[in-house]
Design a protein around this motif. Sequence first.
Motif, short mmCIF file in Angstrom:
data_model
loop_
_atom_site.label_atom_id
_atom_site.label_comp_id
_atom_site.label_asym_id
_atom_site.label_seq_id
_atom_site.Cartn_x
_atom_site.Cartn_y
_atom_site.Cartn_z
N SER A 140 70.36 -6.07 -46.36
CA SER A 140 71.48 -6.69 -45.65
C SER A 140 71.52 -6.18 -44.21
N ARG A 141 71.58 -7.08 -43.26
CA ARG A 141 71.49 -6.71 -41.86
C ARG A 141 72.85 -6.30 -41.31
N GLN A 142 72.88 -5.11 -40.72
CA GLN A 142 74.09 -4.58 -40.10
C GLN A 142 73.90 -4.56 -38.60
N TYR A 143 74.89 -5.11 -37.87
CA TYR A 143 74.81 -5.25 -36.42
C TYR A 143 75.82 -4.31 -35.77
N THR A 144 75.38 -3.47 -34.85
CA THR A 144 76.28 -2.58 -34.12
C THR A 144 76.01 -2.70 -32.63
N HIS A 145 77.08 -2.51 -31.86
CA HIS A 145 76.97 -2.64 -30.40
C HIS A 145 78.06 -1.82 -29.74
N TYR A 146 77.71 -1.16 -28.64
CA TYR A 146 78.66 -0.44 -27.79
C TYR A 146 78.79 -1.19 -26.47
N THR A 147 80.00 -1.27 -25.95
CA THR A 147 80.22 -2.07 -24.74
C THR A 147 79.47 -1.53 -23.53
N HIS A 148 79.17 -0.23 -23.53
CA HIS A 148 78.49 0.33 -22.36
C HIS A 148 76.97 0.15 -22.44
N GLU A 149 76.49 -0.49 -23.50
CA GLU A 149 75.05 -0.69 -23.66
C GLU A 149 74.71 -2.17 -23.59
N ASN A 150 73.49 -2.46 -23.23
CA ASN A 150 73.05 -3.85 -23.08
C ASN A 150 72.09 -4.26 -24.19
N HIS A 151 72.34 -3.74 -25.37
CA HIS A 151 71.52 -4.13 -26.51
C HIS A 151 72.38 -4.11 -27.77
N VAL A 152 71.86 -4.71 -28.82
CA VAL A 152 72.50 -4.68 -30.13
C VAL A 152 71.52 -4.03 -31.10
N SER A 153 72.02 -3.19 -31.98
CA SER A 153 71.17 -2.52 -32.97
C SER A 153 71.30 -3.24 -34.31
N ILE A 154 70.17 -3.48 -34.95
CA ILE A 154 70.16 -4.14 -36.26
C ILE A 154 69.52 -3.18 -37.25
N THR A 155 70.28 -2.85 -38.30
CA THR A 155 69.80 -1.92 -39.33
C THR A 155 69.62 -2.65 -40.65
N TYR A 156 68.44 -2.50 -41.26
CA TYR A 156 68.18 -3.10 -42.56
C TYR A 156 66.95 -2.44 -43.15
N SER A 157 66.91 -2.35 -44.48
CA SER A 157 65.77 -1.79 -45.22
C SER A 157 65.34 -0.43 -44.67
N GLY A 158 66.32 0.39 -44.28
CA GLY A 158 66.02 1.74 -43.84
C GLY A 158 65.52 1.87 -42.42
N THR A 159 65.50 0.77 -41.65
CA THR A 159 65.03 0.83 -40.27
C THR A 159 66.09 0.29 -39.33
N THR A 160 66.03 0.69 -38.07
CA THR A 160 66.94 0.20 -37.04
C THR A 160 66.11 -0.24 -35.83
N GLU A 161 66.37 -1.45 -35.37
CA GLU A 161 65.70 -1.91 -34.15
C GLU A 161 66.75 -2.32 -33.13
N GLN A 162 66.43 -2.11 -31.86
CA GLN A 162 67.32 -2.44 -30.76
C GLN A 162 66.81 -3.71 -30.07
N ILE A 163 67.70 -4.69 -29.98
CA ILE A 163 67.35 -5.97 -29.37
C ILE A 163 68.10 -6.11 -28.06
N PRO A 164 67.41 -6.27 -26.93
CA PRO A 164 68.09 -6.43 -25.64
C PRO A 164 68.94 -7.70 -25.62
N LEU A 165 70.12 -7.62 -25.02
CA LEU A 165 70.98 -8.79 -24.88
C LEU A 165 70.50 -9.70 -23.75
N ARG A 166 69.80 -9.10 -22.79
CA ARG A 166 69.33 -9.81 -21.60
C ARG A 166 70.49 -10.50 -20.90
N GLU A 167 70.38 -11.81 -20.70
CA GLU A 167 71.42 -12.50 -19.92
C GLU A 167 72.66 -12.84 -20.74
N LEU A 168 72.62 -12.62 -22.05
CA LEU A 168 73.75 -12.97 -22.90
C LEU A 168 74.72 -11.80 -23.05
#
Length: 776
Positions: free
Chosen positions: A299-327
């Motif tokens: 199950s994918r969990q999404y976390t984000h802090y307002t001072h950062e320009n990415h969103v973290s996705i955690t699933y299956s024991g791993t976490t990856e950071q996805i840049p928000l870019r222009e969004l």
Amino acid sequence: MDEARILLIDSYDSFTHNLAALCCQAIPQSRIHIIKNDALSIHQLVPHLPKFDAIVVGPGPGSPAHPADIGIVRDLWKLEEHLLPIFGVCLGLQSLALEFGGKVSRLRVVKHGQISPIVHTGSDLFADVGAIEAVRYHSLHASLNDGEHLEELAWANDGEENGRVIMAIRHRSKPYWAVQYHPESVRTSGGGLEVLKNFWRLSNEWESLRARKRYKWDEEIETLVGPAWPSLSFSLQRGMNVLSKKIHVQTRIIDSPLLSSVEVAEHFGATDENARLVLLDSAAKPGRFSIIGSLMTSSRQYTHYTHENHVSITYSGTTEQIPLRELDIWSWMENHMRPYENIVGHEDVPFWGGFVGYLSYELGCQHLAPLPTRRDKSAPAPRVHPDLNLVFVERSVVLDKVTGRAYVQSILPKDDGWISDTVRSLRELDASLRCRVGSKVVSSEECPRPKPSITLPNRSHYLASIETAKAHLAAGNSYEICLTAQTRVTLAVQDVNRDRSSSWEMYKRLRKHNPAPHSAYLRLNPSTVLSSSPERFLSFSRPPNPTYQLRPIKGTLRKGPDIQRADAERHLVGSVKEVAENLMIVDLIRHDLHGVVGEQVHVSQFCGIEEYETVWQMVSVVEGQSSPCRCDEPGERNSQGWQVLRHCLPPGSMTGAPKKRSVEILRELEREPRGIYSGVLGYWDIGGGGDWAVVIRSCFKHESQSRVPNATENEDLGGTKLGHPPLEEWSIGAGGAITALSDAQAEWEEMVLKLQSVLGVFKANPSLSPPQGPTL
């Protein structure tokens, strides 16, 4: 006749869109264009004024004597070459009076959210207008030094409080009119729509006498002032995959009237402190549905802090950071809901699957007053809890307390046997519960609870902040400021392997101690949230004709054997202070909702008394409807509710009004981020519906705040010399609405009293803090 073009000047108020809606009612076929009072200079605007039919100067915080508060408005009254009709409200009247020799002073007794009878001349703006009961939001008032330029049209008699107070004026030779009261308020009667219609009639008469011709509307002015209100836009990326055919949610229905959310949650691993869990729990009336997510490691969990320009996705024991870019994060999350456009489920169930979790107060404030970035040395330290923490739920059980049904659902493309296994388990559990009916259940003796260390906010600072808030109210900077503070709780966990020591056991105590219709248990690493919130913030039904409902609570009376509904009505509805607080928030919420859905907003209940499990609440209900979706892009339809949520945050009941200025003042007074407290928690369904509650009567833990105590703490919390039990640190937010009628000591006591509903989780019989000293 062509569409009338009205320019509405917004002085950063929280009632502006209400005024826009009233103008649309009063002026047939009108198009309202809203600009901030500092968005353009007078030199930029003047060449385009002939393209408008009239100007409306809206209300706002501050004083007309301060250029930063009034902006371009002061220049409008000096127009000669491109003169056109102007109607001012509140700050608009004060600025008109000041510009033509009048004086603006403070009222001796502030009038915020109070209703007064208005006496008027019966002519001009008030031709054919009868009795008026008008809502007032002002701490300043205007007086006219002479009658050379301005004429008084209406007034209020405040008696010994303020004497005679001007309520409407007009210029004797120029087409300028203004009122001090708020014609757009939901509780203004007789002097709202009628007066705006008269203004439009007088404007047309003035323009006819001068044969004024309006220039043709063009792209240049549209670019300068923006599209007509409302102008909600969608920002989804093109080219994303959307299901080409409808997929039905796999659903099994079982009758299980005895099955509770607690048993189902424990079936899904609630007692395992290391497992993620989401429970949105209707633990008391008028709540109906409870949602329990069956989370998988995938199950994918999404976390984000307002001072950062990415969103973290955690699933299956791993976490990856996805840049928000222009969004921004809101648009990014929209894109991730978009592929589920064509999934449909059982219509009786409000949640089929989708995002569940919380959004912080600071995330909601970003569009009003963004926090400085981390590169700014003045920026506060990064917040502990994520500002967005959502998990995507694909398997769930929804319990309906009214029908006694349980809906076992999955939106996964293939059934691996989970649905049938869950149905069988729930039926066995229901059968077990039926066997217990009528039999005496002997409960095991509860282990003594660890002694907590509970530290209240600094009392002196809180009292001083109340007085500072009242000074802002007296100066006209706000009508109401919802001041809050954080309480810290340090708790020794005697046995981390024992269920009764877990946060789940604490939630069950909270649920029993203070049952609420919007209770919740969220265990989404790194944050754990225990909530017994009574207040819905925003719910929205599924498209294509969604309805949006907000239910602000202002006014609470604890139930007792001697307190019945009539007593609650007398204490709450009969209180000028309580009704004024509720009214201000209702008008603010109407503005927020008008801003995204347009004219179709109404108050279906004003200051109604509702019975809850332990209290009587004074609740208003504001509802809005948007037109059937005109989007030509798949996926945009289901994002309408998400957009409304975005633009209505943060909850007005937790800020005050006007919202922007109040948020700025609160940031100075509170000195620390609120985080999860006074944000919202709830769900956004794949079908486009959603339900979000205000995060109050709640407590929060962050995994990083668990630690081993030092020797002194160990002894204070009941530890032994041989053992140092780990410590958990929890935080609880509480506060109250500060108005001009507030008493500082009473507000402190009310804040501490509100803590009791949550402190019962940590201490069996919490009592009020003594008047001195910050430790309970």
